[in-house]
Design an enzyme around this catalytic site. Structure first.
Site, PDB file in Angstrom:
ATOM      1  N   TYR A   1     -42.262 -27.762 -23.087  1.00 14.72           N
ATOM      2  CA  TYR A   1     -43.719 -27.771 -23.188  1.00 14.72           C
ATOM      3  C   TYR A   1     -44.218 -28.894 -24.106  1.00 14.72           C
ATOM      4  CZ  TYR A   1     -44.986 -23.520 -20.672  1.00 14.72           C
ATOM      5  OH  TYR A   1     -45.233 -22.589 -19.700  1.00 14.72           O
TER       6      TYR A   1
ATOM      7  N   LYS B   1     -29.546 -21.787 -19.971  1.00 14.97           N
ATOM      8  CA  LYS B   1     -28.711 -22.303 -18.892  1.00 14.97           C
ATOM      9  C   LYS B   1     -27.641 -23.187 -19.536  1.00 14.97           C
ATOM     10  CE  LYS B   1     -29.377 -22.803 -14.763  1.00 14.97           C
ATOM     11  NZ  LYS B   1     -28.584 -22.239 -13.627  1.00 14.97           N
TER      12      LYS B   1
ATOM     13  N   ASP C   1     -31.114 -17.788 -14.528  1.00 15.91           N
ATOM     14  CA  ASP C   1     -31.248 -17.379 -13.121  1.00 15.91           C
ATOM     15  C   ASP C   1     -30.708 -15.970 -12.915  1.00 15.91           C
ATOM     16  OD1 ASP C   1     -28.714 -18.388 -13.710  1.00 15.91           O
ATOM     17  OD2 ASP C   1     -28.425 -19.318 -11.745  1.00 15.91           O
TER      18      ASP C   1
ATOM     19  N   ASP D   1     -41.661 -18.211 -20.180  1.00 19.08           N
ATOM     20  CA  ASP D   1     -42.897 -18.182 -19.397  1.00 19.08           C
ATOM     21  C   ASP D   1     -42.638 -17.506 -18.054  1.00 19.08           C
ATOM     22  OD1 ASP D   1     -45.573 -18.887 -18.606  1.00 19.08           O
ATOM     23  OD2 ASP D   1     -44.713 -20.531 -17.436  1.00 19.08           O
TER      24      ASP D   1
ATOM     25  N   ASP E   1     -43.453 -13.298 -16.801  1.00 16.09           N
ATOM     26  CA  ASP E   1     -44.295 -12.933 -15.652  1.00 16.09           C
ATOM     27  C   ASP E   1     -43.551 -11.956 -14.753  1.00 16.09           C
ATOM     28  OD1 ASP E   1     -46.533 -14.414 -16.286  1.00 16.09           O
ATOM     29  OD2 ASP E   1     -46.692 -15.316 -14.295  1.00 16.09           O
TER      30      ASP E   1
HETATM   31  C1  IPM Z   1     -48.711 -18.177 -20.463  1.00 15.94           C
HETATM   32  C2  IPM Z   1     -49.457 -19.142 -19.572  1.00 15.94           C
HETATM   33  C3  IPM Z   1     -49.548 -20.461 -20.303  1.00 15.94           C
HETATM   34  C4  IPM Z   1     -48.157 -21.027 -20.444  1.00 15.94           C
HETATM   35  C5  IPM Z   1     -50.500 -21.501 -19.671  1.00 15.94           C
HETATM   36  C6  IPM Z   1     -51.895 -20.947 -19.470  1.00 15.94           C
HETATM   37  C7  IPM Z   1     -50.544 -22.766 -20.481  1.00 15.94           C
HETATM   38  O1  IPM Z   1     -48.820 -19.235 -18.349  1.00 15.94           O
HETATM   39  O2  IPM Z   1     -49.190 -17.926 -21.580  1.00 15.94           O
HETATM   40  O3  IPM Z   1     -47.691 -17.653 -20.033  1.00 15.94           O
HETATM   41  O4  IPM Z   1     -47.605 -21.619 -19.515  1.00 15.94           O
HETATM   42  O5  IPM Z   1     -47.586 -20.843 -21.531  1.00 15.94           O
HETATM   43 MG    MG Z   2     -47.214 -17.875 -18.081  1.00 12.74          MG
END
Ligand code: IPM
Ligand code: MG
Length: 370
Positions: free
Chosen positions: A143, A194, A227, A251, A255
């Site tokens: 990032y 990884k 993975d 990240d 999710d």
């Molecule tokens: C998160 C989001 C952020 C990230 C974006 C909005 C920059 O996806 O907080 O997970 O990728 O970190």
């Molecule tokens: Mg995210």
């Protein structure tokens, strides 16, 4: 009410402000009935700040964040600002906050409320009782790594570059947060990278093992490739207690873990900095969900992730565990009573608006405090 606890509220874009107004009502309730009050300043961030000031985060707001005891964040982004060049986008506001506040440890719990176990796309038996914590490194890795950018090559083709980079101190400090937290939970850490293809992953694995052996020998440590971890999360999520991983894998995996719970609209997160020696540590709390432009302004968003972010703030920044418990119990009871926003709607339940969900939490808090 006057208070020496400084809270900066940044509702942001999309459903951020709608969800945050419910939380502000809850904050009022805590000030009135539990004597938990904050000196609250509200500011713009993301697209809202671009529209007003031409930048996703002004220097003044950045300074306010640095001077606050905690920041409560809504969401940023939306179609209106998607055409902007990368460095000017709403998301940069959030990334700047994370970086300049040095919030290196991002705690993302994936907790399945019993009443919602059927809302998951996975079968109930795989998710009922799930309680895992992903700790994502938040200020390093790809990032922020240099070099980065898009360049045009002599032959006219273009080349995009990002750099994955980690130093030992960066790995050590986030691993310590993971081991520490695991000690208060089931005592198991799974470190994810990884190492089979990336040198930064190889170093990560080495350091994780070293910190474990030297400082946390009583915590169980396993290592897993990212993975495989993605696969294991949907195969048998309850095998995990604490997962610790880098910025990008975190990240993605968070999710995935969020979806196991049936709704992104339920999940809070905490981003923590280092302790500063006076017991204070910088912190930002935000729902895991984004700005959800598709439902913005319709009053149907699920405010519970922002509500639960507020409760995480009470717990982690102000050591108000009892008050945090009260909110979490209120959320459980409201869900148990059958109220649902659209995102977690199930057959036979009552579909309610953002505001009615907020009302229900307040009513439940009154009942619990009576
Ligand atoms: C998160 C989001 C952020 C990230 C974006 C909005 C920059 O996806 O907080 O997970 O990728 O970190
Ligand atoms: Mg995210």
């Amino acid at each position: 009410m006057a208070s020496n606890r400084k809270l900066l509220v940044l509702p942001g874009d999309g459903i951020g402000p709608e969800c945050m107004s419910e939380v502000m009502r809850i904050a009022d309730w805590f000030a009135n009935y539990r004597a938990v009050s904050f000196d609250i300043t509200e500011e713009l961030v993301g697209g809202a700040a671009i529209d007003a000031h031409g930048t996703p985060l002004t220097d003044e707001t950045m300074q306010l964040a640095l001077d606050s005891d905690a920041v409560l964040f809504g969401a940023v982004g939306g179609p209106k600002w998607e055409g902007l060049e990368f460095a000017a986008r709403p998301e940069r506001g959030l990334l700047r906050l994370r970086k300049e506040m040095d919030l290196f440890a991002n705690l993302r719990p994936a907790l399945v409320f019993d009443a919602l176990a059927d809302a998951s796309t996975l079968k109930r038996e795989f998710v009922a009782g799930l309680d895992l914590m992903i700790i994502r490194e938040l200020t390093g890795g790809i990032y922020f790594g240099e070099p980065r950018g898009i360049e045009t090559l002599p032959d006219g083709t273009r080349r995009g570059v990002n750099t994955q980079v980690y130093t030992t101190p960066e790995i050590e400090r986030v691993l310590r947060v993971a081991f520490d937290l695991a000690g208060k939970r089931q005592g198991r850490v799974c470190s994810v990278e990884k190492a089979n293809v990336m040198e930064s992953g190889e170093l990560w694995r080495e350091i994780a093992q070293e910190i474990h052996d030297k400082e946390f020998p009583n915590i169980e440590l396993t290592h897993m490739y990212a993975d495989n971890c993605a696969m294991q999360l949907v195969r048998q999520p309850k095998q995990f207690d604490v997962i610790v991983t880098d910025n990008l894998f975190g990240d993605i995996l968070s999710d995935c873990a969020a979806m196991l719970t049936g709704s992104l609209g339920m999940l809070p997160s905490a981003s923590l900095g280092a302790h500063d020696g006076t017991g204070r540590r910088r912190a930002l709390y935000e729902p895991v969900h984004g700005s959800a432009p598709d439902i913005t302004g319709r009053g149907v968003a699920n405010p519970l992730a922002t509500v639960l972010s507020y409760s995480m703030m009470l717990r982690y920044s102000f050591d108000l565990g009892e008050d945090a418990d009260l909110i979490e119990q209120a959320v459980k009871n409201v869900l148990g009573g059958g109220l649902r926003t659209g995102d977690i709607m199930q057959p036979g339940k009552a579909k309610v608006s953002t505001r009615v969900m907020g009302d229900a939490i307040l009513q439940e808090l009154n009942a619990l405090a009576a």
